[in-house]
Design a protein around this motif. Structure first.
Motif, PDB file in Angstrom:
ATOM      1  N   VAL A 282       0.831  -1.206   0.000  1.00 34.57           N
ATOM      2  CA  VAL A 282       0.000   0.000   0.000  1.00 34.57           C
ATOM      3  C   VAL A 282       0.865   1.256   0.000  1.00 34.57           C
ATOM      4  CG1 VAL A 282      -1.626   1.352   1.384  1.00 34.57           C
ATOM      5  CG2 VAL A 282      -2.008  -1.097   1.056  1.00 34.57           C
ATOM      6  N   VAL A 286       0.508   3.872  -3.131  1.00 36.78           N
ATOM      7  CA  VAL A 286      -0.422   4.975  -2.852  1.00 36.78           C
ATOM      8  C   VAL A 286       0.240   6.345  -2.942  1.00 36.78           C
ATOM      9  CG1 VAL A 286      -1.880   5.999  -1.064  1.00 36.78           C
ATOM     10  CG2 VAL A 286      -2.083   3.575  -1.588  1.00 36.78           C
ATOM     11  N   LEU A 305      -3.151  10.427   3.752  1.00 37.13           N
ATOM     12  CA  LEU A 305      -3.078   9.157   4.475  1.00 37.13           C
ATOM     13  C   LEU A 305      -3.710   9.234   5.864  1.00 37.13           C
ATOM     14  CD1 LEU A 305       0.529   8.012   3.544  1.00 37.13           C
ATOM     15  CD2 LEU A 305      -1.575   6.870   2.889  1.00 37.13           C
ATOM     16  N   MET A 308      -6.250   6.621   7.051  1.00 40.76           N
ATOM     17  CA  MET A 308      -5.680   5.356   7.496  1.00 40.76           C
ATOM     18  C   MET A 308      -5.231   5.457   8.952  1.00 40.76           C
ATOM     19  SD  MET A 308      -2.692   3.046   5.728  1.00 40.76           S
ATOM     20  CE  MET A 308      -1.319   4.160   6.028  1.00 40.76           C
ATOM     21  N   GLY A 346     -10.113  -0.811  -3.054  1.00 35.83           N
ATOM     22  CA  GLY A 346      -9.096   0.071  -3.614  1.00 35.83           C
ATOM     23  C   GLY A 346      -8.947  -0.051  -5.115  1.00 35.83           C
ATOM     24  N   THR A 356     -10.832   6.533  -2.224  1.00 34.93           N
ATOM     25  CA  THR A 356      -9.515   6.191  -1.674  1.00 34.93           C
ATOM     26  C   THR A 356      -9.483   6.421  -0.168  1.00 34.93           C
ATOM     27  OG1 THR A 356      -8.464   6.796  -3.762  1.00 34.93           O
ATOM     28  CG2 THR A 356      -7.041   6.641  -1.831  1.00 34.93           C
ATOM     29  N   LEU A 360      -8.842   3.421   2.546  1.00 38.96           N
ATOM     30  CA  LEU A 360      -7.708   3.580   3.460  1.00 38.96           C
ATOM     31  C   LEU A 360      -8.170   3.539   4.919  1.00 38.96           C
ATOM     32  CD1 LEU A 360      -5.523   6.330   1.726  1.00 38.96           C
ATOM     33  CD2 LEU A 360      -4.927   3.919   2.067  1.00 38.96           C
TER      34      LEU A 360
END
Length: 474
Positions: A282, A286, A305, A308, A346, A356, A360
Motif C-alpha cells: 500500500v 499509494v 493518508l 488510514m 481500492g 480512496t 484507506l
C-alpha cells in the motif's frame, strides 16, 4: 525476572518506545519520497525497490543473530550499539548524492534496525513481570503501529519544505535521544542459557533470502523466463532448504523451530507477517498514486493518508475489547477480512480521492485489529531466557514479509502497468492505475490466505490455552 521498581519500569518503556518510533518512522517516511528520488536521483523502479529492500533485507536477515548475540553478550550494549549504527547510517543517507550511496546508507541503517527491533522487545520481556507485560506490549505495539503511517505524513511535511535528505535528518535527534535514554535507564541483562552463534546458519539464511529477493527485484528488467530471475531464485531456495535441514538436525540451532508448534506464536506470526506484506504494498503505490495521478504534493500525499491513521487509532482502542470479549481469533480474522475488503475496494479508485479515503480508513481499521493482537499472541509464547532469539525470529518473519512485499509487488506494478516510469506516472495515469489494481488484488489475496491460515492454526484450540499453556484463542 523483575529487575526494576514499578516507576522505573515505565521510564524504561519510554526509552524502548523512542527506539521503536525511530525505526517505524523510517520504514515508511521514505515511501513518500519515492517520486522525488525517482526524479532527483534518476532511480527507476529497480533502484527504488533496492533503496527500500537494502534496508529491509539486511534487517530481516540479521534479526535472529542479533537476538542471539544480545542474549549472550548483553542486551543493553547491543541496543545502544544498534542505535549508534542507525544514527550513523541516517547521517550518511541524508548526505547521499547518488542511488548507490543511498542504498549503502540504507544497508547500514538496516544493520542498526536489526539490533534495535529484537532488543526493544527483549528488554520489555525482561523488565516487566507477567502481570504488567500485556499493558507494556500494547504501548510498545502502539508506537510501532502509529509510527508506520505517521512516517509518510512527517516525510511529506519535510519534503514540502526541505530537500529529500530531510526524511533521514529527522531520525538523528530521535535516535540520539533514544540512545541517551537507553544508556541512562535500561538495565543490562543476559540469558543464562544463550546458544552459540551458528555462523554457517547465518550465511545460509542471509544468502538465501538475499538471492531470492534479488531475483524478484530484477524480474521486471529481464522477465519471468530469464536466467537472471530464475538463477538467484533457485539458488536462494536451495540455500534456505539447506538452512532448514541444518536447523532441524542441529542440537543448538540458530532458529528455534519448535516455537511454530505453539499456536499463539504461529497465529500471531502469520497475521503480523501478512499485514506487513500488505502495508509495504500500500505504501509503495499509494504515494505514487497521490502525486502522479491526483497531482498532490509531498505534504498533500501525507495528509491524504490521515484516514488510514484515523482507522488505526480507532481500531487499536477497540481491538483489546474485541479480543477480550470475542477472543483473539475473532480479532485477527475480523481484521484480516476487513483488510481484504479494503484492498478489493481500492481497485475501484480512479482519479478521485473520496473512495480512496474510504478504503484507506477500512485498511486502518483492519490493521488496528490485527497488529496489537498478533504481536501480543506471538510474544506470549516466549520465555525470558530465549527472549532475544524468539523476538528476533518473530520480527525476522515480519521483515521478510515486508521485503518480499516491496520486491514482489514492485514487480507486479511494473508488469501490470506496462513499465510506467515512477517519475512519469502523470504521463500515463491509466497504465499506473492498471498496475496499482494488480498490486491491490495481490494484497487482497495475501490477506485472504492469511485469514484462512490463521483460522486453521487456531482451529481445535481450547479457550485460553495454547499448546504450551500460553493464552491464545477463544
Amino acid at each position: 525476572m523483575n529487575l526494576l521498581g514499578e516507576r522505573r519500569r515505565w521510564w524504561v518503556l519510554g526509552a524502548l518506545v523512542l527506539a521503536q518510533i525511530v525505526v517505524a518512522l523510517d520504514l515508511t517516511a521514505l515511501n513518500i519520497a519515492l517520486p522525488v528520488l525517482a526524479r532527483d536521483l534518476g532511480a527507476g523502479t529497480g533502484g527504488l525497490q533496492w533503496i527500500i529492500d537494502s534496508y529491509t533485507l539486511v534487517s530481516a536477515t540479521l534479526l535472529i543473530p542479533a537476538g542471539l548475540a544480545s542474549d549472550r553478550y548483553g542486551r543493553k550494549k547491543m541496543l545502544a550499539a544498534g542505535l549508534a549504527v542507525f544514527l550513523g547510517g541516517s547521517l550518511m543517507a541524508a548526505l547521499s548524492s547518488a542511488t548507490g550511496t543511498l542504498i549503502a546508507a540504507r544497508t547500514l541503517m538496516g544493520v542498526g534496525s536489526a539490533v534495535i527491533i529484537p532488543m526493544s522487545l527483549t528488554v520489555l520481556l525482561v523488565v516487566f513481570p507477567a502481570a504488567e507485560r500485556a499493558k507494556a506490549q500494547a504501548a510498545y505495539a502502539a508506537a510501532s503501529f502509529l509510527g508506520l503511517p505517521l512516517g509518510p505524513l512527517v516525510g511529506g511535511w519535510l519534503l514540502d519544505r526541505f530537500w529529500w535528505g530531510s526524511v533521514f535528518v529527522i531520525n538523528i535527534p530521535i535516535a540520539l535521544l533514544a540512545l541517551v535514554a537507553v544508556l541512562a535507564l535500561v538495565p543490562e541483562s543476559r540469558s543464562t542459557d544463550a546458544p552459540r552463534l551458528d555462523a554457517a546458519g547465518v550465511l545460509l539464511s542471509t544468502g538465501g533470502l538475499a538471492a531470492l529477493i534479488y531475483g524478484f527485484i530484477e524480474q521486471p528488467v529481464h522477465g519471468w523466463a530469464a536466467p537472471q530471475f530464475w538463477g538467484p531464485v533457485l539458488a536462494g531456495a536451495a540455500a534456505l532448504a539447506l538452512f532448514w535441514t541444518r536447523t532441524r538436525r542441529s542440537a543448538d540451532p540458530l532458529v528455534d523451530l519448535t516455537l511454530f508448534r505453539d499456536r499463539a506464536f504461529a497465529a500471531g506470526t502469520i497475521a503480523a507477517t501478512a499485514l506487513t506484506f500488505v502495508l509495504f504494498g500500500v505504501l509503495f503505490v499509494v504515494p505514487q498514486y497521490f502525486q502522479g495521478v491526483l497531482g498532490a504534493g509531498t505534504l498533500g500525499s501525507g495528509l491524504r493518508l490521515l484516514p488510514m491513521i484515523g482507522g488505526l487509532v480507532v481500531a487499536a482502542r477497540l481491538g483489546t475489547k474485541v479480543a477480550e470479549k470475542a477472543g483473539e481469533r475473532a480479532a485477527l480474522t475480523s481484521g484480516l477480512a476487513i483488510i481484504a475488503l479494503a484492498m478489493a475496494a481500492g481497485t475501484l479508485s480512479d482519479s478521485g480521492y473520496g473512495l480512496t479515503a474510504a478504503w484507506l480508513t477500512l485498511f486502518g481499521l483492519g490493521s488496528g485489529l490485527v497488529l496489537p493482537t498478533a504481536m501480543s499472541l506471538a510474544l506470549s509464547a516466549l520465555d525470558v531466557d530465549r527472549a532475544g532469539a524468539g523476538s528476533g525470529l518473530l520480527m525476522t518473519v515480519r521483515m521478510v514479509g515486508g521485503a518480499f512485499g516491496a520486491a514482489i509487488l514492485g514487480s507486479v506494478l511494473a508488469a501490470a502497468s506496462g513499465g510506467v516510469d515512477p517519475s512519469a506516472v502523470a504521463a500515463d495515469p491509466a497504465g499506473f492505475l492498471d498496475g496499482m489494481d494488480a498490486v491491490l488484488w495481490t494484497c487482497c489475496a495475501v490477506a485472504v490466505s492469511a485469514l484462512a491460515a490463521t483460522a486453521a492454526v487456531a482451529r481445535g484450540t481450547s479457550a485460553g490455552e495454547s499448546d504450551h499453556g500460553t493464552v491464545l484463542l477463544a
